[in-house]
Design an enzyme around this catalytic site. Structure first.
Site, PDB file in Angstrom:
ATOM      1  N   CYS A 164       0.541  -0.994  -0.169  1.00 26.04           N
ATOM      2  CA  CYS A 164       0.404  -0.689   0.029  1.00 26.04           C
ATOM      3  C   CYS A 164       0.801   1.008   0.033  1.00 26.04           C
ATOM      4  O   CYS A 164       0.354   2.521   0.144  1.00 26.04           O
ATOM      5  CB  CYS A 164      -0.345  -0.323   1.195  1.00 26.04           C
ATOM      6  SG  CYS A 164      -2.012  -1.526   0.846  1.00 26.04           S
ATOM      7  N   HIS A 304      -2.108   8.187   5.868  1.00 24.20           N
ATOM      8  CA  HIS A 304      -2.750   7.182   5.364  1.00 24.20           C
ATOM      9  C   HIS A 304      -4.093   6.715   5.775  1.00 24.20           C
ATOM     10  O   HIS A 304      -5.228   6.469   4.970  1.00 24.20           O
ATOM     11  CB  HIS A 304      -1.109   6.179   5.919  1.00 24.20           C
ATOM     12  CG  HIS A 304      -1.452   4.852   5.461  1.00 24.20           C
ATOM     13  ND1 HIS A 304      -1.691   4.293   3.794  1.00 24.20           N
ATOM     14  CD2 HIS A 304      -1.629   3.744   5.650  1.00 24.20           C
ATOM     15  CE1 HIS A 304      -2.181   3.234   3.487  1.00 24.20           C
ATOM     16  NE2 HIS A 304      -1.853   2.317   4.505  1.00 24.20           N
ATOM     17  N   GLU A 315      -0.391   5.832  13.877  1.00 25.74           N
ATOM     18  CA  GLU A 315      -0.751   6.705  12.349  1.00 25.74           C
ATOM     19  C   GLU A 315      -0.531   8.032  13.309  1.00 25.74           C
ATOM     20  O   GLU A 315       0.651   8.586  13.428  1.00 25.74           O
ATOM     21  CB  GLU A 315      -0.974   6.733  11.121  1.00 25.74           C
ATOM     22  CG  GLU A 315      -0.584   7.855  10.361  1.00 25.74           C
ATOM     23  CD  GLU A 315      -1.486   8.253   9.175  1.00 25.74           C
ATOM     24  OE1 GLU A 315      -1.911   7.784   9.158  1.00 25.74           O
ATOM     25  OE2 GLU A 315      -0.830   8.728   8.066  1.00 25.74           O
ATOM     26  N   LYS A 336      -8.977   8.416   1.606  1.00 21.34           N
ATOM     27  CA  LYS A 336      -9.518   6.641   1.636  1.00 21.34           C
ATOM     28  C   LYS A 336     -10.973   6.275   2.317  1.00 21.34           C
ATOM     29  O   LYS A 336     -12.032   5.635   2.389  1.00 21.34           O
ATOM     30  CB  LYS A 336      -8.790   6.093   3.001  1.00 21.34           C
ATOM     31  CG  LYS A 336      -7.060   6.141   2.451  1.00 21.34           C
ATOM     32  CD  LYS A 336      -6.702   4.119   2.626  1.00 21.34           C
ATOM     33  CE  LYS A 336      -5.079   4.285   2.323  1.00 21.34           C
ATOM     34  NZ  LYS A 336      -4.220   5.403   1.979  1.00 21.34           N
ATOM     35  N   HIS A 341      -9.481   1.133  -0.041  1.00 22.60           N
ATOM     36  CA  HIS A 341      -8.115   1.166  -0.256  1.00 22.60           C
ATOM     37  C   HIS A 341      -7.557   0.852  -1.574  1.00 22.60           C
ATOM     38  O   HIS A 341      -7.570  -0.041  -1.822  1.00 22.60           O
ATOM     39  CB  HIS A 341      -7.516   1.116   1.076  1.00 22.60           C
ATOM     40  CG  HIS A 341      -6.129   0.861   1.594  1.00 22.60           C
ATOM     41  ND1 HIS A 341      -5.265   1.799   0.561  1.00 22.60           N
ATOM     42  CD2 HIS A 341      -5.710   0.593   2.345  1.00 22.60           C
ATOM     43  CE1 HIS A 341      -3.968   0.886   1.180  1.00 22.60           C
ATOM     44  NE2 HIS A 341      -3.714   0.775   2.198  1.00 22.60           N
ATOM     45  N   PHE A 400       1.733  -3.413   3.906  1.00 26.63           N
ATOM     46  CA  PHE A 400       2.022  -4.814   4.459  1.00 26.63           C
ATOM     47  C   PHE A 400       3.045  -5.057   4.352  1.00 26.63           C
ATOM     48  O   PHE A 400       4.051  -5.190   2.944  1.00 26.63           O
ATOM     49  CB  PHE A 400       1.455  -5.138   3.815  1.00 26.63           C
ATOM     50  CG  PHE A 400      -0.141  -5.409   5.060  1.00 26.63           C
ATOM     51  CD1 PHE A 400      -0.393  -4.407   5.935  1.00 26.63           C
ATOM     52  CD2 PHE A 400      -0.953  -6.840   4.558  1.00 26.63           C
ATOM     53  CE1 PHE A 400      -2.320  -4.634   6.702  1.00 26.63           C
ATOM     54  CE2 PHE A 400      -2.487  -6.442   4.953  1.00 26.63           C
ATOM     55  CZ  PHE A 400      -2.581  -5.601   5.839  1.00 26.63           C
TER      56      PHE A 400
END
Lengths: 412, 79
Positions: A164, A304, A315, A336, A341, A400
């Site tokens: 991502c 994010h 975050e 998002k 996503h 990830f």
């Protein structure tokens, strides 16, 4: 010698909100969600029945069936987004772009729908019936190669697969390529079309997805107490990036500057962020320094903000570590909440959003943020856009694998 | 099956399955130059022929096939 400045001169996108920049931006600032029930396959056996799908795009109509059927959907989307971006930059898409133009695209899982189909065919009919074009469609660099072929991009090419964070890394590496004088122009972006039955099923198995099947448009709720996972999305966004001299010499319109890039790795866990977002902290610090700014000069953060319990909490902690008390003053939002996503396509989309936020002086909201988590106590622009003149923006992307890609943009 | 029937079936496969413009599919059309079927595409075409006509085609048999007409004649000889 001072570093070459890097500008954005063209934008192209196809995503759950819209099939061009203007429609996407309008929906973003209106707080509209692009998430809905999945229509491209049967979700009866799946625990999650919604996603952010691209709508109203027929690849056969766009590029002709003979060409379209040779490509995975992730490549259809990237060719479409690239064509839009090149035209937006005032470049002639009939001419080959040549060896002084590079391409860097990010993707999380490449041509995953082709992979799934090939496995089904193999199981049902044996090896001799597998689509001979399967390999060329499923390899993660397929979009990079196909876009290069379509537009004659003969300079350096890279495909980045940091999940991502992939297309944030793509934009960052493209910036460095231009800044270092490797080429004058890079087509940078990302693409993903992972809204398939196997992928939705597999992400569900790791409890990463929201299961709010009753209210898909309210499922993605970054920083909210009720958040329960991310929402899968698909799309492609491409930026035409070039040196400032190149843009000025051809009289191109300049959207803004890609000023800083920070890239780090958690080296901690394959899915969970390091406690307190340690890797993210360093990536943000490096991006700010690379832009020649101090932490007091960042005006806006496109977070994010995935809507997973772990990301949003960590975050937030990372932003506090980087900015100290000032963290509470900075405008933040997670777009998002509206797109879902886009995985490997997310960083480039959010780079575009950051550039437009600066250019238009409007901060898109974080929708569905009605009841903030106690551990998420910053200014996330809940539910309504804010008009505000800003000079700098930062965009966070974490993937990830523990990959962190942070970009910093300047208005001028 | 007559040659013209084989041709019509081949044309149908090219147009419906491969998305090739109908007007381009003639007996004289060259597979690579006129129909833009490249080396990867040939494998697909062979698979489609095998399924449609319930036959098997060896790679060696394709050595002399470069036009639609030659493909039709090969198929005609095998069914």
């Amino acid at each position: 010698m001072s570093k070459r400045r890097v500008v954005v001169t063209g934008l192209g996108t196809i995503n759950p909100l819209g099939n061009n920049v203007a429609d996407s931006w309008e929906k973003l600032i209106n707080g509209d969600s692009g998430i809905d029930y999945i229509t491209s396959f049967d979700t009866e056996d799946l625990p999650v029945k919604f996603a952010g799908e691209v709508k109203g795009f027929d690849a056969n109509e766009y590029m002709g069936k003979q060409h379209a059927r040779k490509l995975d959907r992730s490549s259809h989307l990237s060719i479409y987004a690239t064509e839009k971006a090149l035209k937006d930059a005032g470049l002639d898409t009939k001419n080959r772009l040549g060896p002084n133009v590079g391409i860097v695209l990010g993707t999380g899982i490449g041509g995953i729908s082709t992979t799934e189909q090939a496995v089904r065919t193999f199981d049902e009919r044996g090896a001799s019936r597998i689509n001979p074009l399967a390999i060329t469609q499923l390899m993660p660099n397929s979009s990079t190669g196909q876009v290069a072929i379509k537009f004659g991009i003969e300079g350096p090419s890279l495909t980045i697969t940091t999940a991502c964070a992939a297309s944030a890394n793509a934009v960052g590496e493209a910036k460095n390529m231009i800044q270092n004088g490797v080429v004058d122009m890079v087509i940078a972006g990302g693409t993903e079309s992972g809204t398939t039955s196997m992928t939705i099923g597999a992400f569900s198995q790791i409890r990463a997805l929201s299961t709010n099947n009753e209210n898909p448009k309210e499922a993605c709720r970054p920083f909210d107490k009720e958040r329960d996972g991310f929402v899968m999305g698909e799309g492609s966004t491409v930026l035409v990036m070039e040196s400032e001299e190149s843009a000025l010499s051809r009289g191109a319109r300049i959207y803004g500057y890609v000023a800083g890039y920070g890239s780090t790795t958690d080296a901690y866990h394959i899915t969970a962020p390091a406690e307190g977002g340690k890797g993210a902290v360093v990536a943000m610090q490096k991006a700010i320094a690379d832009a020649g700014l101090t932490k007091d000069e960042v005006d806006y953060i496109n977070a994010h903000g995935t809507s997973t319990p772990a990301n949003d909490k960590n975050e937030t902690a990372a932003i506090k570590t980087v900015f100290g008390e000032r963290a509470y003053e900075i405008d933040i939002s997670s777009t998002k909440s509206m797109t879902g996503h886009l995985l490997g396509g997310g960083g480039a989309f959010e780079a575009m959003v950051s550039v437009l936020t600066l250019k238009n002086g409007v901060i898109p909201p974080t929708i569905n943020l009605n009841n903030p988590d106690e551990e998420c106590d910053l200014k996330y622009t809940p539910n309504n856009a804010i008009k505000k003149e800003l000079s700098t923006a930062m965009s966070n992307s974490f993937g990830f694998g523990g990959h962190n890609g942070v970009l910093v943009f300047k208005k001028d | 099956m007559e040659t013209n029937e084989v041709f019509e079936k081949v044309k149908g496969l090219f147009v419906e399955d491969l998305g090739i413009d109908e007007s381009k599919v003639t007996m004289d059309a060259k597979l690579e130059e006129d129909l833009e079927i490249d080396s990867l595409g040939i494998v697909e075409v062979v698979m489609a022929f095998e399924d449609e006509f319930d036959i098997e085609i060896d790679d060696e048999e394709l050595a002399d096939v470069s036009t639609v007409g030659q493909a039709v004649n090969l198929l005609h000889s095998k069914i």
